[in-house]
Design a protein around this motif. Structure first.
Motif, PDB file in Angstrom:
ATOM      1  N   GLU A  39     -41.736  -3.444 -12.701  1.00 63.36           N
ATOM      2  CA  GLU A  39     -41.133  -4.497 -11.880  1.00 63.36           C
ATOM      3  C   GLU A  39     -39.614  -4.335 -11.895  1.00 63.36           C
ATOM      4  O   GLU A  39     -39.029  -4.034 -12.934  1.00 63.36           O
ATOM      5  CB  GLU A  39     -41.503  -5.874 -12.449  1.00 63.36           C
ATOM      6  N   THR A  78     -35.777  -5.182 -12.205  1.00 64.09           N
ATOM      7  CA  THR A  78     -35.077  -6.184 -13.004  1.00 64.09           C
ATOM      8  C   THR A  78     -34.220  -7.056 -12.096  1.00 64.09           C
ATOM      9  O   THR A  78     -34.070  -6.786 -10.893  1.00 64.09           O
ATOM     10  CB  THR A  78     -34.175  -5.500 -14.052  1.00 64.09           C
ATOM     11  N   ASN A 100     -32.490  -6.184  -8.346  1.00 53.12           N
ATOM     12  CA  ASN A 100     -32.676  -7.017  -7.146  1.00 53.12           C
ATOM     13  C   ASN A 100     -31.330  -7.454  -6.564  1.00 53.12           C
ATOM     14  O   ASN A 100     -31.138  -7.430  -5.347  1.00 53.12           O
ATOM     15  CB  ASN A 100     -33.518  -8.253  -7.465  1.00 53.12           C
TER      16      ASN A 100
END
Length: 85
Positions: A14, A16, A20
């Protein structure tokens, strides 16, 4: 031999928070640059109100007032310096 091959999708971690922020910051920066380039290429025409204000006749009071002369910086006495030997 077919039992040895692993066709499962690779594990993707995913993103971090900072990844993003960087991703969306780059998107907004690119959009801003496109808007700036388009503003240079396609300038908007001036509004009619701004054009009509520039052609208004001047009042007689403003035409008769003499302009005050401001002291000019170029007429200041030059500072004398000693020659270096």
């Amino acid at each position: 031999m077919a039992a040895e091959l692993d066709f499962s999708p690779p594990e993707i971690p995913e993103p971090t928070f900072m990844e993003n922020v960087l991703r969306y910051g780059l998107f907004f920066g690119a959009i801003f640059q496109l808007i700036c380039v388009l503003a240079i290429i396609l300038p908007l025409p001036k509004s009619q109100k701004a054009d009509s204000d520039s052609f208004e006749p001047k009042n007689s009071e403003t035409a008769k007032k003499p302009k005050a002369t401001a002291p000019q910086a170029s007429k200041k006495p030059k500072k004398e310096t000693k020659k270096k030997r």
